[in-house]
Scaffold this motif. Sequence first.
Motif, PDB file in Angstrom:
ATOM      1  N   ALA A 254      97.282  23.145  62.829  1.00  0.00           N
ATOM      2  CA  ALA A 254      95.872  23.271  62.455  1.00  0.00           C
ATOM      3  C   ALA A 254      95.611  24.582  61.718  1.00  0.00           C
ATOM      4  N   VAL A 255      96.292  25.652  62.121  1.00  0.00           N
ATOM      5  CA  VAL A 255      96.139  26.948  61.450  1.00  0.00           C
ATOM      6  C   VAL A 255      96.624  26.846  60.005  1.00  0.00           C
ATOM      7  N   PHE A 256      97.793  26.249  59.813  1.00  0.00           N
ATOM      8  CA  PHE A 256      98.307  26.054  58.461  1.00  0.00           C
ATOM      9  C   PHE A 256      97.330  25.232  57.636  1.00  0.00           C
ATOM     10  N   ALA A 257      96.833  24.154  58.205  1.00  0.00           N
ATOM     11  CA  ALA A 257      95.944  23.254  57.475  1.00  0.00           C
ATOM     12  C   ALA A 257      94.676  23.971  57.018  1.00  0.00           C
ATOM     13  N   ARG A 258      94.093  24.764  57.899  1.00  0.00           N
ATOM     14  CA  ARG A 258      92.868  25.486  57.530  1.00  0.00           C
ATOM     15  C   ARG A 258      93.134  26.504  56.427  1.00  0.00           C
ATOM     16  N   HIS A 259      94.235  27.223  56.519  1.00  0.00           N
ATOM     17  CA  HIS A 259      94.584  28.189  55.475  1.00  0.00           C
ATOM     18  C   HIS A 259      94.756  27.492  54.127  1.00  0.00           C
ATOM     19  N   ILE A 260      95.434  26.369  54.138  1.00  0.00           N
ATOM     20  CA  ILE A 260      95.681  25.635  52.892  1.00  0.00           C
ATOM     21  C   ILE A 260      94.377  25.119  52.305  1.00  0.00           C
ATOM     22  N   LYS A 261      93.532  24.546  53.129  1.00  0.00           N
ATOM     23  CA  LYS A 261      92.249  24.018  52.655  1.00  0.00           C
ATOM     24  C   LYS A 261      91.398  25.126  52.039  1.00  0.00           C
ATOM     25  N   LEU A 262      91.288  26.250  52.726  1.00  0.00           N
ATOM     26  CA  LEU A 262      90.465  27.346  52.222  1.00  0.00           C
ATOM     27  C   LEU A 262      91.025  27.915  50.925  1.00  0.00           C
ATOM     28  N   ALA A 263      92.342  28.016  50.833  1.00  0.00           N
ATOM     29  CA  ALA A 263      92.961  28.558  49.620  1.00  0.00           C
ATOM     30  C   ALA A 263      92.720  27.645  48.429  1.00  0.00           C
ATOM     31  N   LEU A 264      92.846  26.342  48.623  1.00  0.00           N
ATOM     32  CA  LEU A 264      92.611  25.393  47.544  1.00  0.00           C
ATOM     33  C   LEU A 264      91.154  25.424  47.092  1.00  0.00           C
ATOM     34  N   GLU A 265      90.252  25.425  48.050  1.00  0.00           N
ATOM     35  CA  GLU A 265      88.827  25.432  47.703  1.00  0.00           C
ATOM     36  C   GLU A 265      88.428  26.743  47.019  1.00  0.00           C
ATOM     37  N   ALA A 266      89.062  27.842  47.405  1.00  0.00           N
ATOM     38  CA  ALA A 266      88.757  29.129  46.773  1.00  0.00           C
ATOM     39  C   ALA A 266      89.139  29.132  45.301  1.00  0.00           C
ATOM     40  N   GLU A 267      90.101  28.289  44.933  1.00  0.00           N
ATOM     41  CA  GLU A 267      90.525  28.163  43.537  1.00  0.00           C
ATOM     42  C   GLU A 267      89.758  27.073  42.799  1.00  0.00           C
ATOM     43  N   GLY A 268      88.745  26.496  43.442  1.00  0.00           N
ATOM     44  CA  GLY A 268      87.953  25.451  42.806  1.00  0.00           C
ATOM     45  C   GLY A 268      88.633  24.096  42.775  1.00  0.00           C
ATOM     46  N   ILE A 269      89.649  23.907  43.580  1.00  0.00           N
ATOM     47  CA  ILE A 269      90.374  22.632  43.623  1.00  0.00           C
ATOM     48  C   ILE A 269      89.708  21.731  44.654  1.00  0.00           C
ATOM     49  N   LEU A 270      89.297  20.537  44.234  1.00  0.00           N
ATOM     50  CA  LEU A 270      88.628  19.604  45.121  1.00  0.00           C
ATOM     51  C   LEU A 270      89.641  18.825  45.940  1.00  0.00           C
ATOM     52  N   LEU A 271      89.281  18.549  47.182  1.00  0.00           N
ATOM     53  CA  LEU A 271      90.141  17.782  48.075  1.00  0.00           C
ATOM     54  C   LEU A 271      89.604  16.362  48.165  1.00  0.00           C
ATOM     55  N   ALA A 272      90.436  15.397  47.801  1.00  0.00           N
ATOM     56  CA  ALA A 272      90.011  13.997  47.793  1.00  0.00           C
ATOM     57  C   ALA A 272      91.242  13.111  47.739  1.00  0.00           C
ATOM     58  N   PRO A 273      91.126  11.888  48.247  1.00  0.00           N
ATOM     59  CA  PRO A 273      92.226  10.933  48.071  1.00  0.00           C
ATOM     60  C   PRO A 273      92.473  10.703  46.585  1.00  0.00           C
ATOM     61  N   PRO A 274      93.614  10.153  46.217  1.00  0.00           N
ATOM     62  CA  PRO A 274      93.910   9.928  44.795  1.00  0.00           C
ATOM     63  C   PRO A 274      92.762   9.260  44.066  1.00  0.00           C
ATOM     64  N   GLN A 275      92.481   9.739  42.862  1.00  0.00           N
ATOM     65  CA  GLN A 275      91.283   9.369  42.119  1.00  0.00           C
ATOM     66  C   GLN A 275      91.126   7.876  41.915  1.00  0.00           C
ATOM     67  N   PHE A 276      92.235   7.153  41.674  1.00  0.00           N
ATOM     68  CA  PHE A 276      92.088   5.749  41.342  1.00  0.00           C
ATOM     69  C   PHE A 276      91.671   4.904  42.526  1.00  0.00           C
ATOM     70  N   LEU A 277      91.741   5.454  43.725  1.00  0.00           N
ATOM     71  CA  LEU A 277      91.185   4.743  44.872  1.00  0.00           C
ATOM     72  C   LEU A 277      89.679   4.612  44.748  1.00  0.00           C
ATOM     73  N   GLN A 278      89.058   5.592  44.123  1.00  0.00           N
ATOM     74  CA  GLN A 278      87.604   5.669  44.141  1.00  0.00           C
ATOM     75  C   GLN A 278      86.964   4.955  42.953  1.00  0.00           C
ATOM     76  N   SER A 279      87.749   4.219  42.191  1.00  0.00           N
ATOM     77  CA  SER A 279      87.208   3.525  41.031  1.00  0.00           C
ATOM     78  C   SER A 279      87.212   2.007  41.209  1.00  0.00           C
ATOM     79  N   LYS A 280      87.385   1.566  42.480  1.00  0.00           N
ATOM     80  CA  LYS A 280      87.494   0.133  42.743  1.00  0.00           C
ATOM     81  C   LYS A 280      86.243  -0.370  43.480  1.00  0.00           C
ATOM     82  N   GLY A 281      85.101   0.038  42.964  1.00  0.00           N
ATOM     83  CA  GLY A 281      83.861  -0.483  43.503  1.00  0.00           C
ATOM     84  C   GLY A 281      83.472   0.086  44.833  1.00  0.00           C
ATOM     85  N   GLU A 282      83.882   1.335  45.119  1.00  0.00           N
ATOM     86  CA  GLU A 282      83.541   1.913  46.409  1.00  0.00           C
ATOM     87  C   GLU A 282      82.622   3.106  46.254  1.00  0.00           C
TER      88      GLU A 282
END
Length: 266
Positions: free
Chosen positions: A238-266
């Motif tokens: 959990a410590v690793f996960a939180r560090h990774i999430k915060l570091a990615l978000e600090a760089e403006g990187i969005l966290l989301a499932p692969p993009q093409f999942l979200q283009s199938k009418g959902e």
Amino acid sequence: MRKIPSNALTVDLNCDFGEGYSLYRFGQEDELLAVVTSVNIACGFHAGDPHTMRETAAKAAAAGAAIGAHPGLPDRLGFGRRAMAVTPQEVYDFTLYQLGALQAIVKAEGGRLRHVKPHGALYHMAGADEAIAEAVVKASLAIDAQLMMYGQSGSLLLDAASRLGMAAVSEVFADRAYEADGSLAPRSKPGATLTDPEQAAKQAVSLAADGFAYTAGGGRAAVQADTICLHGDGPHAAVFARHIKLALEAEGILLAPPQFLQSKGE
């Protein structure tokens, strides 16, 4: 799922879930569900059972995580990490059986099965053996042609998925060092596993933003990072996960499932 701007830099964070069985539980799943964007649920062969599968699917659906199957070899004693002398037909049948079971459970819990990520020895066998890779992909497509295949960056499994018309999602690891050719450094090699959460977070940013992983010797290796695996069975997961999430978000990187999942009418 929310729509992601087409020009946004995004990456998926995935974690293997439901790998206990009966009275036995391990990992930090509740804490990790606050961080990850997709989960891979054990399907009863290497770990898991009907009750654990249902409970895990329900928690993942409630958290809004994309749900995937984590099929393995029928080797509970070895936790699915030992290679077995199996034929492609056997692998097809093993995969079909496990995916079908989890798909039914996920549907009953109001969710939808979205991807497949083989476990352990099956993951590595499919990554290096074309016939095994095709068996995993064909079984997945037989269950649902819209499923995506998660596999190690540069593996034959992803090649087979693309060739057979299945969406391929390239996986990388934030807490592992790499060889210069983009393969994972063997765990026996000094520095192969990153033990500092800040170092893992730095690598996660490099993976997502620049397409480079670090080698055990301090160099860089080119990889394709569509999804980053977070190992959930370590004492500091959990410590690793939180560090990774915060570091990615600090760089403006969005966290989301692969993009093409979200283009199938959902």
